[in-house]
Design an enzyme around this catalytic site. Structure first.
Site, PDB file in Angstrom:
ATOM      1  N   GLU A 146       0.866  -1.169   0.000  1.00 56.98           N
ATOM      2  CA  GLU A 146       0.000   0.000   0.000  1.00 56.98           C
ATOM      3  C   GLU A 146       0.902   1.218   0.000  1.00 56.98           C
ATOM      4  O   GLU A 146       1.950   1.214   0.646  1.00 56.98           O
ATOM      5  CB  GLU A 146      -0.897   0.050   1.240  1.00 56.98           C
ATOM      6  CG  GLU A 146      -2.015  -0.983   1.254  1.00 56.98           C
ATOM      7  CD  GLU A 146      -1.606  -2.308   1.883  1.00 56.98           C
ATOM      8  OE1 GLU A 146      -2.377  -3.269   1.780  1.00 56.98           O
ATOM      9  OE2 GLU A 146      -0.500  -2.387   2.470  1.00 56.98           O
TER      10      GLU A 146
ATOM     11  N   TYR B  20       7.735   2.078  -7.742  1.00 54.20           N
ATOM     12  CA  TYR B  20       7.058   0.780  -7.789  1.00 54.20           C
ATOM     13  C   TYR B  20       6.635   0.431  -9.224  1.00 54.20           C
ATOM     14  O   TYR B  20       6.793  -0.703  -9.663  1.00 54.20           O
ATOM     15  CB  TYR B  20       5.852   0.756  -6.851  1.00 54.20           C
ATOM     16  CG  TYR B  20       6.231   1.038  -5.412  1.00 54.20           C
ATOM     17  CD1 TYR B  20       7.402   0.521  -4.847  1.00 54.20           C
ATOM     18  CD2 TYR B  20       5.436   1.843  -4.606  1.00 54.20           C
ATOM     19  CE1 TYR B  20       7.750   0.789  -3.536  1.00 54.20           C
ATOM     20  CE2 TYR B  20       5.775   2.103  -3.289  1.00 54.20           C
ATOM     21  CZ  TYR B  20       6.933   1.579  -2.760  1.00 54.20           C
ATOM     22  OH  TYR B  20       7.279   1.834  -1.470  1.00 54.20           O
TER      23      TYR B  20
END
Length: 167
Positions: free
Chosen positions: A114, A126
């Site tokens: 998250e 990411y």
């Protein structure tokens, strides 16, 4: 630390140990508005058999860390942090690579995390490693009720396969 002054020969990534916690807590409190407690890290290192943590050590000083939980064949990233004085030197990238490699070595097929919807720097990192947005957790962060993006990646991601071919 400037990129010009940074000496990659002085950097190592290794397993986190209890003796690292003073430095880890310094990085933690400088990095997050709702930092984990020292006891939370002790629990992760001593009691949580699913947890795996690494530190980035520069010239004998811990300047970043990352961790994940290995659940079945999935790695659930708990945190990645780099001391603000050492940001912009690709240490977050090195830490992410380290835990992704560790997850794969443990038989991991996927990883998830998250990330704050406002943390675009982390989201870009990411995405570079193949993570894709799959959902949102409303009000996930307790300090300001901010939403979190849920991101997943299949392992090994293309970026790491390409690096292995070039190596």
């Amino acid at each position: 630390m400037t990129a010009a002054a940074f000496d990659p020969q002085k950097l190592s990534i290794r397993r986190m140990m209890l003796k690292d916690l003073d430095d880890v807590m310094r990085v933690e409190t400088r990095s997050f508005t709702a930092p984990w407690s020292r006891q939370a890290f002790v629990g992760e290192l001593v009691e949580n058999r699913l947890a795996r943590y690494v530190v980035a050590e520069y010239d004998g000083r811990v300047v970043g860390y990352a961790g994940f939980w290995m659940i079945m064949d999935e790695g659930h990233i708990t945190n990645i942090a780099v001391d603000p004085d050492f940001r912009g030197l690709k240490l977050g990238e090195r830490l992410l690579e380290a835990i992704m490699s560790m997850c794969m070595a443990l038989g991991g097929r996927k990883m998830t995390l998250e990330v704050r919807v406002t943390n675009h720097v982390a989201q870009n990192l990411y995405r570079k490693y193949g993570f894709e947005r799959v959902g949102v957790r409303k009000g996930y962060y307790t300090d300001n009720n901010e939403d979190a993006l849920i991101m997943w990646v299949d392992l090994p991601p293309k970026v790491m396969r390409d690096r292995e071919v070039q190596a």
